[in-house]
Write a protein that holds these residues in place. Structure first.
Motif, mmCIF file in Angstrom:
data_model
loop_
_atom_site.group_PDB
_atom_site.id
_atom_site.type_symbol
_atom_site.label_atom_id
_atom_site.label_comp_id
_atom_site.label_asym_id
_atom_site.label_seq_id
_atom_site.Cartn_x
_atom_site.Cartn_y
_atom_site.Cartn_z
ATOM 1 N N GLY A 195 0.952 -1.248 0.071
ATOM 2 C CA GLY A 195 -0.065 0.124 -0.066
ATOM 3 C C GLY A 195 0.926 1.157 0.007
ATOM 4 O O GLY A 195 1.962 1.124 0.277
ATOM 5 N N SER A 212 -2.918 -4.422 -5.227
ATOM 6 C CA SER A 212 -2.888 -4.159 -3.716
ATOM 7 C C SER A 212 -4.404 -4.396 -3.269
ATOM 8 O O SER A 212 -5.204 -4.349 -4.038
ATOM 9 C CB SER A 212 -2.306 -3.068 -3.388
ATOM 10 O OG SER A 212 -3.221 -1.740 -3.507
ATOM 11 N N GLN A 213 -4.442 -4.537 -1.947
ATOM 12 C CA GLN A 213 -5.586 -4.719 -1.093
ATOM 13 C C GLN A 213 -6.297 -3.362 -1.054
ATOM 14 O O GLN A 213 -7.284 -3.265 -0.381
ATOM 15 C CB GLN A 213 -5.463 -5.396 0.128
ATOM 16 C CG GLN A 213 -5.080 -7.173 -0.356
ATOM 17 C CD GLN A 213 -5.042 -7.867 1.112
ATOM 18 O OE1 GLN A 213 -4.166 -8.622 1.428
ATOM 19 N NE2 GLN A 213 -5.750 -7.643 1.872
ATOM 20 N N GLN A 214 -5.908 -2.172 -1.348
ATOM 21 C CA GLN A 214 -6.252 -0.932 -1.061
ATOM 22 C C GLN A 214 -7.545 -0.602 -1.592
ATOM 23 O O GLN A 214 -7.879 -1.170 -2.558
ATOM 24 C CB GLN A 214 -5.036 0.063 -1.368
ATOM 25 C CG GLN A 214 -3.891 0.191 -0.772
ATOM 26 C CD GLN A 214 -2.873 1.039 -1.221
ATOM 27 O OE1 GLN A 214 -2.533 2.195 -0.537
ATOM 28 N NE2 GLN A 214 -2.626 1.052 -2.470
ATOM 29 N N ASN A 263 -7.691 -0.532 3.605
ATOM 30 C CA ASN A 263 -8.213 -1.269 2.710
ATOM 31 C C ASN A 263 -9.371 -1.579 2.407
ATOM 32 O O ASN A 263 -10.143 -2.435 1.757
ATOM 33 C CB ASN A 263 -7.383 -2.943 2.989
ATOM 34 C CG ASN A 263 -6.060 -3.125 2.997
ATOM 35 O OD1 ASN A 263 -5.452 -2.098 2.176
ATOM 36 N ND2 ASN A 263 -5.452 -4.067 3.675
#
Length: 237
Positions: free
Chosen positions: A93, A124-126, A181
């Motif tokens: 992130g 990314s999990q963002q 996230n």
């Protein structure tokens, strides 16, 4: 030459790990010892878990996926591979300074990557907004895809659960991973790089159990050169 462009070129001349080591020394000087200790324990625990060894590596067939970028545009792995190889990066992130240095180093060689007919994408999990912020902060020329809940990271074997100890300490010092996230699971993705051939097989993999350690972007170039030299032959068979 504008000062910002000159700074970017000077930074690109340094080995990535040299940049990360300098950043680590700077961060350690400013980070509370308790937080440093717990983060180190988390890295050691992740290494001991063997997760990286079980993740996807060279020779594996990549799982197909579709994800949207921060602007809502759809990316299809299947469609992208029709155009040539893909350099695929997973990162934690924009809140991670090591990931930002890594991404800027990749941007510095993005022209070389594309010169071999390859495309470049990061995951990314963002949230969508934070993915856009990653691109803005680092002046990236490639898309940042939103992996909601870490579904794709999990398929690659890169997603891991933050320990209760690490979560408690990070929250004490103001880190809210759930907000970054948009997901309450408090999971992270191990930073990783892959070069994927058009047939979907992984040709190169580099997984960072220790987020302060990354392979140099120059390692991607000979892999892409090899693919560029051999892919025309594949079409003739």
């Amino acid at each position: 030459m504008p000062r910002a462009h000159q700074a970017a070129r000077d930074e690109a001349k340094m080995r990535l790990q040299d940049q990360l080591d300098a950043l680590k020394a700077e961060c350690l000087a400013k980070t509370p010892p308790k937080l440093t200790l717990v983060r180190r324990r988390a890295v050691e625990g992740l290494a001991a878990s063997g997760l990286a060894a079980r993740a996807m590596h060279a020779g594996d067939q990549i799982p197909a996926f579709q994800l949207r970028d921060g602007y809502g545009r759809m990316f299809s792995l299947h469609e992208a591979l029709r155009c040539g190889p893909i350099v695929l990066l997973f990162y934690r992130g924009w809140w991670c300074p090591y990931c930002n240095v890594d991404l800027r180093a990749i941007e510095a060689v993005s022209h070389d990557i594309r010169s071999f007919g390859a495309s470049l994408v990061i995951v990314s999990q963002q949230t969508s907004d934070n993915s856009v912020e990653t691109q803005r902060r680092n002046r990236l020329s490639f898309a940042s895809l939103v992996d909601v809940g870490g579904r794709v990271a999990h398929a690659f074997g890169l997603r891991w659960k933050v320990s209760d100890e690490l979560r408690a300490v990070e929250e004490d010092y103001g880190m809210d991973l759930a907000a970054f996230n948009g997901d309450p699971s408090w999971t992270l993705t191990m930073p990783a790089r892959y070069v994927v051939a058009p047939a979907g097989m992984i040709e190169y993999a580099d997984i960072s159990v220790d987020y302060t350690q990354r392979g140099d972007p120059s390692e991607l170039i000979p892999v892409l050169a090899h693919l560029a030299a051999h892919l025309p032959l594949v079409g003739l068979i």
